[in-house]
Design an enzyme around this catalytic site. Structure first.
Site, PDB file in Angstrom:
ATOM      1  N   LYS A  34      -3.571  15.831 -12.641  1.00  0.00           N
ATOM      2  CA  LYS A  34      -3.752  16.194 -11.173  1.00  0.00           C
ATOM      3  C   LYS A  34      -2.846  17.172 -10.556  1.00  0.00           C
ATOM      4  CE  LYS A  34      -5.403  11.389 -10.683  1.00  0.00           C
ATOM      5  NZ  LYS A  34      -4.993  10.007 -10.455  1.00  0.00           N
ATOM      6  N   GLN A  37      -0.532   6.285  -7.641  1.00  0.00           N
ATOM      7  CA  GLN A  37      -1.215   6.099  -9.030  1.00  0.00           C
ATOM      8  C   GLN A  37      -0.818   4.477  -9.372  1.00  0.00           C
ATOM      9  OE1 GLN A  37      -2.590   8.509 -10.808  1.00  0.00           O
ATOM     10  NE2 GLN A  37      -2.900   6.614 -12.252  1.00  0.00           N
ATOM     11  N   ASP A  64      -7.463   9.286  -1.355  1.00  0.00           N
ATOM     12  CA  ASP A  64      -7.851   8.307  -2.265  1.00  0.00           C
ATOM     13  C   ASP A  64      -8.784   7.209  -2.196  1.00  0.00           C
ATOM     14  OD1 ASP A  64      -7.976   8.026  -5.290  1.00  0.00           O
ATOM     15  OD2 ASP A  64      -6.481   6.835  -5.398  1.00  0.00           O
TER      16      ASP A  64
END
Length: 278
Positions: free
Chosen positions: A52, A96, A119
Site C-alpha cells: 500500500k 491493518q 477503509d
C-alpha cells in the site's frame, strides 16, 4: 467466459487518482496523506502495508506508517488511532487487520474518525454506505462494485448471492448491491442448501475464506462470478476452472479483486483530502 481484469481496472483508477493528487498538491501546497497503523509482527500484514505504501508513492499520496508492538493494549492502540484522527495533516486512516488477540478490534476501528475512515470499517461508514449517504465503502466491496462498473455489469433486477457475512466484506457487499437494485441473498459456510442458493444466482460473490468452497458445477450458466477469497497457493473461494466454463464473467485469483481493493483505498483517501480541503 470473459475475465473481470482487476489489474487493468485498478491501473485506470490509480491513474485518475494520480491526476487528482497532483492537482490537490499544487493547489494546497501539501500532498494527501494516508496513515497506516500496523500492530504486531504478522508477516502478511507487513507485506500488505508495504504494498500500500508503494502504491501511495506511485500516485503522489504521502504515507505515514505507525508501528506498534505485539504486546500493545487496546487502550494504547485506541490512543494512537485517536491521535491520527485529530491530526489535520492526515486525510485517511487504515488500521491493518488482523490485530493481536488481546486487542478489541471493534473498539480500535471505532476510534477512527468517520471522515477519515477511508477503509470503511466503522459503524458510521457502514450506515452511510447502506443508505447512500456521504461516506466511505468498505474497500473490498467498494472495489468489487467499481470493477463491475468498469465492465458495465448491470445489477438492477439481478439475483445476487453473497457467500460470506463478515463485517468488512460479506455484509457491506450485500448492502452495496441492494442499493443498485439487485435482489440479494446472503449465505455463509453454515447455509445448509448452499449449492441450491448459488445455482439460482445471476451474480455470485464468494467471500467466505474457504478454498474452493463454491463449486463450479453450482454456477448458473451465464452468471457473473466474483471471487473475493485468497487462500494459500493462489487459490480463491471458487473452483475456478469449472466455474469459468459456465460463467459469463469471472475474476481471476490473483489479479481480480485484490488490486481493486488497494486502488479503492487510495481513491477514497483522495476523496477525503478533497472534502477536507487544505
Amino acid at each position: 467466459m470473459a475475465i473481470l481484469d482487476g489489474q487493468a481496472a485498478a491501473a485506470d483508477l490509480l491513474a485518475h487518482v494520480g491526476l487528482r493528487a497532483a492537482e490537490f498538491t499544487e493547489r494546497t501546497g501539501r500532498a494527501p496523506m494516508l496513515a497506516t497503523v500496523l500492530v504486531g509482527s504478522d508477516p502478511a500484514s507487513h507485506t500488505y502495508v508495504k504494498m500500500k505504501q508503494n502504491r501511495c508513492r506511485q500516485v503522489g499520496i504521502e504515507s505515514r506508517r505507525v508501528e506498534l508492538g505485539q504486546e500493545t493494549t487496546t487502550e494504547e492502540l485506541v490512543a494512537a488511532v485517536e491521535a491520527l484522527s485529530a491530526d489535520d495533516a492526515v486525510d485517511g486512516i487504515l488500521l491493518q487487520h488482523p490485530v493481536p488477540p488481546q486487542i478489541d478490534e471493534h473498539l480500535a476501528f471505532e476510534a477512527i474518525s468517520p471522515e477519515k475512515d477511508v477503509d470503511g470499517v466503522t459503524l458510521a461508514s457502514f450506515a452511510a454506505m447502506s443508505f447512500s449517504e456521504p461516506g466511505y465503502a468498505s474497500c473490498t466491496p467498494g472495489g468489487i462494485m467499481r470493477l463491475l462498473d468498469a465492465y458495465d455489469v448491470d445489477l438492477a433486477g439481478k439475483h445476487a448471492v453473497v457467500v460470506g457475512r463478515s463485517r468488512i466484506l460479506g455484509k457491506p457487499m450485500a448492502m452495496l448491491m441492494l442499493e443498485r437494485n439487485a435482489t440479494v441473498t446472503i449465505c455463509h459456510s453454515r447455509t445448509t442448501d448452499l449449492a441450491d442458493r448459488v445455482a439460482e444466482a445471476d451474480v455470485v460473490v464468494a467471500a467466505v475464506g474457504r478454498p474452493e468452497l463454491v463449486r463450479g458445477a453450482w454456477i448458473k450458466p451465464g452468471a457473473v462470478v466474483v471471487d473475493a477469497g485468497y487462500n494459500a497457493g493462489n487459490v480463491g473461494d471458487v473452483e475456478y476452472g469449472a466455474a469459468a466454463e459456465r460463467a459469463s464473467w469471472i475474476t481471476p485469483v490473483p489479479g481480480g479483486v485484490g488490486p481493486m481493493t488497494i486502488a479503492t483505498l487510495l481513491a477514497q483517501t483522495m476523496d477525503s483530502a478533497e472534502r477536507r480541503g487544505a
